[in-house]
Design a protein around this motif. Sequence first.
Motif, mmCIF file in Angstrom:
data_model
loop_
_atom_site.group_PDB
_atom_site.id
_atom_site.type_symbol
_atom_site.label_atom_id
_atom_site.label_comp_id
_atom_site.label_asym_id
_atom_site.label_seq_id
_atom_site.Cartn_x
_atom_site.Cartn_y
_atom_site.Cartn_z
ATOM 1 N N THR A 27 1.048 -1.203 0.153
ATOM 2 C CA THR A 27 -0.052 -0.012 -0.122
ATOM 3 C C THR A 27 0.873 1.318 -0.166
ATOM 4 N N ASN A 28 2.344 1.061 0.376
ATOM 5 C CA ASN A 28 2.931 2.316 0.262
ATOM 6 C C ASN A 28 4.296 2.226 -0.510
ATOM 7 N N ASN A 50 12.174 6.209 8.324
ATOM 8 C CA ASN A 50 12.721 4.854 8.424
ATOM 9 C C ASN A 50 11.847 3.617 8.969
ATOM 10 N N ILE A 51 10.655 3.857 8.384
ATOM 11 C CA ILE A 51 9.564 2.731 8.507
ATOM 12 C C ILE A 51 9.561 1.624 7.395
ATOM 13 N N SER A 52 9.648 0.473 7.872
ATOM 14 C CA SER A 52 9.621 -0.769 6.404
ATOM 15 C C SER A 52 8.085 -0.637 5.915
ATOM 16 N N SER A 96 1.710 -11.622 4.856
ATOM 17 C CA SER A 96 1.852 -10.007 4.889
ATOM 18 C C SER A 96 2.617 -9.653 6.051
ATOM 19 N N LEU A 97 3.186 -8.394 5.769
ATOM 20 C CA LEU A 97 3.782 -7.625 6.889
ATOM 21 C C LEU A 97 3.375 -6.377 7.090
ATOM 22 N N PRO A 98 2.834 -6.015 8.204
ATOM 23 C CA PRO A 98 2.539 -4.561 8.327
ATOM 24 C C PRO A 98 3.593 -3.626 8.330
ATOM 25 N N ASN A 108 7.947 -6.282 15.998
ATOM 26 C CA ASN A 108 6.919 -6.403 15.210
ATOM 27 C C ASN A 108 6.930 -7.340 14.167
ATOM 28 N N LEU A 109 7.796 -8.340 14.163
ATOM 29 C CA LEU A 109 7.728 -9.494 13.553
ATOM 30 C C LEU A 109 6.906 -10.840 14.029
ATOM 31 N N PRO A 110 6.344 -11.645 13.091
ATOM 32 C CA PRO A 110 5.631 -12.523 13.626
ATOM 33 C C PRO A 110 6.532 -13.587 14.306
#
Length: 183
Positions: A27-28, A50-52, A96-98, A108-110
């Motif tokens: 989406t980005n 610096n946001i994945s 998916s990864l947010p 924030n990883l699974p």
Amino acid sequence: MRFNKVVLLAACSLFAFSSQAIELNSTNVTEGKTLKNAQLFNQWGCTGENISPELSWNDVPAGTKSFAVTMYDPDAPTGSGWWHWMVVNLPASTQSLPANSGLKGGANLPKGASMVSNDFGFKGFGGGCPPEGAAPHNYQITVYALDVAHLELPENGTAALAGYNIYQHLLGKAVLTAPTNAR
């Protein structure tokens, strides 16, 4: 000499057809479009967030047991490119990864997934930051489907070592490329 060329061509053809294309969406990040400020580094003269990126994928090959996700800059003036992000051992159920999954430290990883140190020297997402005045760099965000549930890597393993292991177990991959010279 002719025999060696035939064997080499046959081996290359076998490899070319041995992996399946995956569909990768975000989406980005949009194929062929400049990275947004959120995906730019926030040091070294760059003023990003610096946001994945948020990522999702489908059309996964049969037999997939895990995934890896990377962001790589082949245009970095190093002689070997620049690894911005590398996630390994994503469970096969992950599709998916947010955004901000690449938070330093991996919170924030699974469960079961981990990050390999990037070329900035930390385990996390390091956004794009081409040298001032450089031609656009082609940041490649890639998802890899693997035939093993877990890549065995040393705690201090390099991105090059992880990349080697990824390619030894590759079933399929997809790439989004975002050319950027923004700082």
